[in-house]
Every structure is written in structure tokens, then in C-alpha cells.
Design a protein around this motif. Structure first.
Motif, PDB file in Angstrom:
ATOM      1  N   VAL A   1       3.720  -1.664   3.806  1.00  0.00           N
ATOM      2  CA  VAL A   1       3.502  -0.255   3.522  1.00  0.00           C
ATOM      3  C   VAL A   1       4.852   0.425   3.333  1.00  0.00           C
ATOM      4  O   VAL A   1       5.836   0.073   3.985  1.00  0.00           O
ATOM      5  CB  VAL A   1       2.702   0.442   4.641  1.00  0.00           C
TER       6      VAL A   1
ATOM      7  N   VAL B   1       0.849  -1.194   0.000  1.00  0.00           N
ATOM      8  CA  VAL B   1       0.000   0.000   0.000  1.00  0.00           C
ATOM      9  C   VAL B   1       0.882   1.240   0.000  1.00  0.00           C
ATOM     10  O   VAL B   1       1.677   1.449   0.921  1.00  0.00           O
ATOM     11  CB  VAL B   1      -0.954   0.021   1.207  1.00  0.00           C
TER      12      VAL B   1
ATOM     13  N   SER C   1      -0.412   4.841   2.769  1.00  0.00           N
ATOM     14  CA  SER C   1      -1.067   4.256   3.951  1.00  0.00           C
ATOM     15  C   SER C   1      -1.323   5.273   5.049  1.00  0.00           C
ATOM     16  O   SER C   1      -2.113   5.010   5.969  1.00  0.00           O
ATOM     17  CB  SER C   1      -0.209   3.118   4.507  1.00  0.00           C
ATOM     18  N   THR C   2      -0.661   6.443   4.995  1.00  0.00           N
ATOM     19  CA  THR C   2      -0.896   7.458   6.021  1.00  0.00           C
ATOM     20  C   THR C   2      -2.003   8.430   5.614  1.00  0.00           C
ATOM     21  O   THR C   2      -2.329   9.342   6.368  1.00  0.00           O
ATOM     22  CB  THR C   2       0.393   8.262   6.300  1.00  0.00           C
TER      23      THR C   2
ATOM     24  N   VAL D   1      -5.833  -0.406   4.750  1.00  0.00           N
ATOM     25  CA  VAL D   1      -4.897  -1.380   5.317  1.00  0.00           C
ATOM     26  C   VAL D   1      -5.576  -2.365   6.263  1.00  0.00           C
ATOM     27  O   VAL D   1      -5.428  -3.586   6.102  1.00  0.00           O
ATOM     28  CB  VAL D   1      -3.714  -0.669   6.012  1.00  0.00           C
TER      29      VAL D   1
ATOM     30  N   GLY E   1      -5.916   5.289   2.351  1.00  0.00           N
ATOM     31  CA  GLY E   1      -4.972   4.223   2.677  1.00  0.00           C
ATOM     32  C   GLY E   1      -5.041   3.781   4.121  1.00  0.00           C
ATOM     33  O   GLY E   1      -4.921   2.587   4.420  1.00  0.00           O
ATOM     34  N   GLY E   2      -5.232   4.731   5.036  1.00  0.00           N
ATOM     35  CA  GLY E   2      -5.312   4.380   6.447  1.00  0.00           C
ATOM     36  C   GLY E   2      -6.510   3.518   6.789  1.00  0.00           C
ATOM     37  O   GLY E   2      -6.502   2.804   7.787  1.00  0.00           O
TER      38      GLY E   2
END
Length: 496
Positions: A31, A7, A10-11, A19, A15-16
Motif C-alpha cells: 500500500v 493498492v 487503502s485508507t 486489502v 480500499g480498506g
């Protein structure tokens, strides 16, 4: 052996949330981030493989993509990077990812773009389309490009813009694009399709349109929010003289959305953006409960925000151009000109009570000193295109590493003892604010340190200009924080 999903992004907001859903679906997840500390406090951090890298570094990408069955590309540049425009940065990063994925033998790339019509597009929509085209043109790795409508969910920038404009303005004077048709989609449904797309046949290399069941004008979306929030209907006057640039400045000033994010949001509304095909349902069945309608999406978003259950937020997305390097350790400061303001104050409160006040700072709780000065600084930042003071905080009581906090970002938190904030407001240099709680005889010691690394003559003049206010702001801040902790101790001496 579980399939591996990598991914990118992810932040971020999408994305967050993706996951943990991939983990629940049985994927191993890797990630790629530039700074691992940004994931330190997320609840799924210990369930993923975190690798350090950069989309502009092909070698780090090849390493991250080794063994990947699917790569999710969920990043989007909102502003210029160094000497490059955001379009150049997007093309560079997408090309690097496509090449590295092919070199590593990855199974497929899944990219989340935006709905768009044919013909001339805004700069940001055109750039997002180009990213998808780059992935589709790589012959060695099949790509799925999901083109989604306006995403509605708790914490999404689109939802926040609709909410703020509707709540703040009893009458909306708007550009004529408020009459354009858009097709919003619930964040729940976007995540559903993202997870399911990993199982699509390897022969597929194409785009799919994603949108909810409702096609609405933007003014209808605003008044839909008004109805769900218990507000009266907002009259909307559409004027042809309001350009997208003027509209983005207006959104920047009257909402917490910074200009860097308002520009692409406004750009995506300049034309009709509706689903042209529903081919995705030839391969993926719709969600079991059906696609959420716009009003139901609003109800869910409002309920989650009211209940403090916002999983991720636009607030915590990285700000392009904002300082991201951590504070150097003290011995390395010899190479910098450093200005500091140090304060300390004793309190009869326990260190735990003092920490409770420190961790609750900012947002609706304020900054414990000279509110007008903080507000003026926030408005000044907004005017020059910064994030401003109204970005707030995700939780009213708890902070995590990487959280946005008004015009700061949490760089380090050692719960119970240290909170370090890195400035993301527009300043000619780099700035930090540290707050510490330590045990002391008869109570606790509060230590506060403002640190500024000036950039050029402008940075030095800036520090000298604000120096007269430091005695009021920083000294008052230390006094009121310790007083608030002492008041807490008086109210409940046994509070842990």
C-alpha cells in the motif's frame, strides 16, 4: 511466489475493505500512503508492505509499482488542491500512475469508477470518466475500468445519505432527479468483482459496467430504506427549481455528509445511471449466492451498523483541504506563533478509568462541556462547507489512529495515556486538542492542552474572539471528564 497487488487508496472506504480480501485470496499486498501512521491500528497493518509516497510524485510511484502484478486505483479527489481544480488534480494523478506503472512494468491497472450515461455529465462524473480514459489510453499497461452504480453498504456515503434524508425528513421536497433511474450495488459484490478482476486475461483493456439486480428511482430507494428501518413511507415532491447546487447545500445541512462529498453524490444522480452491458459475466461468474438486491443490501448494512461491525466508513476518508501535517514537537515551535489553553485536574479514579472516559469522548457521548457551544460551532462549520459535528465516530468505545471524531481526526493515540486530535473544521490556522491520563497519588491526573497555530491576522482575531469562551468550555471539559471518571470509580472501584 504470490502475485503482488499494490493498492492506492487503502485508507478509504473501498480500499480498506479490499486489502484484507486480497490477502485472503493469496496476494502479497503493498500500500502507498502519505502518512504511515494512518494504518497503524488497522487489523491487517502487519500483513502488508507499507510505502510512503504521493500520487503527485512519479518517482515514489515507480518505486512502489516495482514488481506489481496489479495496481488498484481507488482514489478520488473531492475538492481543489492548492492552485489546481479537482479535475486537474485527478488528471495529474492518473497520468502519473499510468506512466509510472508502465515504466515499472506493472501487469495491469484496475480502476473503480462510476456508472454514467452518454452525453453531458456532472463535473465529478466527467472527471471520473476521464481518469478511466487516461488508464485505457496507456498502451504499455492494460487497464480494467469497473463502472459501478451507487454503492450500498454499512458505512458507505451513499447509504448514509439515504438513511439520514429518510430518517430526518417526514416529507421530502427534492429536485426532479429523484425520479431518475439508478442501479445500486452492494459493497460485497463490488469487492467480489475487484478481487476477481485481477485474474482477467492480459489482453483485456476496457470498461465493464457493474450494478445490482434492481433498477430504482432515488425516491424508491429512500422509501425502500424506510420500509427496512420500520418507518412510514415518505412522500416525495419533486420540484424542477431545486438545482444540484442547492440540493447539495441541503444535504450538507440536514445530514452528516459534508458539502465536499454531497456535491459529487448529488452530481451522480442528475441523470439515469444504469448498466448498459453485462459483459463482465463473460469473464467472471456472478457471486455464488447471486447479486444482492437493494433491500437485502440495506438489511445487511443496518444489521452491521446495529451490531457495531462496520469495517470501514466514509467518515474516515481523508478530507481534501483539511490540515494533515502532524503537530510539530515543542522545540520547533520557535518558528510559530502559538496559542495554548492548558488545564489539569486530579481525580480519585484510576488512570485506566480516566482513560476509558477519554477514549469514549465525542459522537453520541458528547464533549463533556457546554453542549450548545459545541453544537453551534458544528453548525457554523457545516454552513461554510466543513465536516460539522455530526460526523460522529466509528466505534462508541474505541478509537484508532486516523479515525474521524466529529470535526477532529485522531492524529496519535497511545492507548491508556495520550489522545491527540487534529482539527478538521474550517479555522484560520491549525489546531490540536490533547488529553492525557497519568498516575497520581490517590488516583489519576488529567491533563488537557488546546493548541492553535494562527494563520495571518484572521487567525489571531479568531483566537481572541473565542478566548472568552475557553474558560467555560475547556475548564468545564476538564472538570466533567474527571468527574465522569470518578463516578465510574464510585460505581465499580475494582474496574480495571
Amino acid at each position: 511466489m504470490n502475485p503482488l497487488a499494490v493498492v492506492l487508496g487503502s485508507t478509504g472506504y473501498i480500499g480498506g475493505r479490499l486489502v484484507p480480501r486480497l490477502l485472503d485470496a493469496g496476494y502479497d499486498v503493498r500500500v502507498l500512503v502519505r502518512h504511515a501512521n494512518k494504518l497503524r491500528d488497522v487489523p491487517w497493518a502487519d500483513r502488508v508492505n507499507v510505502m510512503i509516497g504521493d500520487l503527485e510524485d512519479v518517482e515514489s510511484l515507480r518505486e512502489a509499482f516495482t514488481g506489481a502484478d496489479v495496481i488498484y486505483y481507488l482514489v478520488h479527489s473531492m475538492g481543489p488542491s492548492g492552485q489546481r481544480s479537482f479535475e486537474q488534480t485527478e488528471r495529474l494523478c492518473a497520468g502519473n500512475v499510468a506512466r509510472a506503472a508502465a515504466d515499472a512494468g506493472a501487469g495491469r491497472i484496475i480502476y473503480l469508477g462510476g456508472l454514467h450515461p452518454e452525453g453531458t455529465l456532472s463535473r465529478h462524473l466527467q472527471s471520473r470518466k476521464e481518469v478511466g480514459d487516461i488508464f485505457l489510453a496507456e498502451p504499455r499497461v492494460p487497464a480494467i475500468v469497473l463502472q459501478a452504480g451507487v454503492v450500498i453498504g454499512s458505512g458507505s456515503a451513499s447509504f448514509e445519505m439515504i438513511r439520514q434524508l429518510t430518517e430526518v425528513l417526514p416529507l421530502m421536497v427534492a429536485p426532479r432527479w429523484v425520479r431518475n433511474k439508478v442501479q445500486p450495488i452492494a459493497i460485497r459484490d463490488v469487492l467480489y468483482y475487484l478481487v476477481a478482476a485481477a485474474g482477467l486475461p492480459a489482453s483485456l483493456n476496457r470498461t465493464f459496467d457493474l450494478g445490482g439486480p434492481d433498477v430504482l428511482r432515488y425516491d424508491e430507494m429512500m422509501n425502500g430504506y424506510a420500509a427496512e428501518a420500520g418507518l412510514r413511507r415518505r412522500p416525495v415532491i419533486a420540484l424542477p427549481v431545486l438545482t444540484p447546487w442547492l440540493a447539495s447545500q441541503w444535504v450538507n445541512l440536514v445530514t452528516p455528509i459534508p458539502r465536499s462529498l454531497a456535491v459529487p453524490l448529488i452530481g451522480s444522480l442528475q441523470q439515469n445511471c444504469v448498466v448498459a452491458e453485462r459483459d463482465i459475466h463473460q469473464y467472471i461468474d456472478p457471486p455464488e449466492a447471486g447479486l444482492l438486491g437493494y433491500r437485502e443490501s440495506l438489511r445487511l448494512a443496518l444489521a452491521r451498523e446495529t451490531g457495531g461491525e462496520v469495517e470501514t466508513s466514509w467518515q474516515n476518508s481523508s478530507v481534501r483541504g483539511a490540515p494533515s501535517d502532524p503537530l510539530p514537537s515543542d522545540p520547533q515551535w520557535a518558528g510559530h506563533l502559538v496559542y495554548q489553553d492548558n488545564q489539569q485536574q486530579l481525580t480519585t479514579a484510576t488512570p485506566q478509568q480516566l482513560w476509558q472516559v477519554i477514549e469514549g469522548i465525542g459522537g453520541d457521548n458528547g464533549w463533556y462541556s457546554f453542549p450548545l457551544a459545541w453544537s453551534v460551532r458544528g453548525w457554523m462549520d457545516k454552513i461554510v462547507g466543513g465536516v460539522g459535528l455530526r460526523r460522529g465516530r466509528l466505534s462508541p468505545t474505541r478509537l484508532n489512529t486516523g479515525d474521524a471524531l466529529d470535526f477532529w481526526r485522531v492524529e496519535q493515540i497511545d492507548r491508556g495515556s495520550l489522545l491527540r486530535l487534529r482539527a478538521e473544521m474550517k479555522v484560520p490556522g491549525r489546531a490540536w486538542l490533547e488529553m492525557r491520563a497519568e498516575e497520581a497519588e490517590g488516583g489519576a491526573l488529567y491533563q488537557q492542552r488546546a493548541i492553535f497555530f494562527p494563520k495571518g491576522l484572521g487567525g489571531r482575531l479568531y483566537w481572541l474572539a473565542v478566548l472568552p469562551f475557553h474558560g467555560v468550555i475547556f475548564k468545564g471539559m476538564a472538570n466533567r471528564i474527571t468527574a465522569a471518571a470518578a463516578s465510574m470509580a464510585d460505581d465499580d472501584p475494582a474496574l480495571p
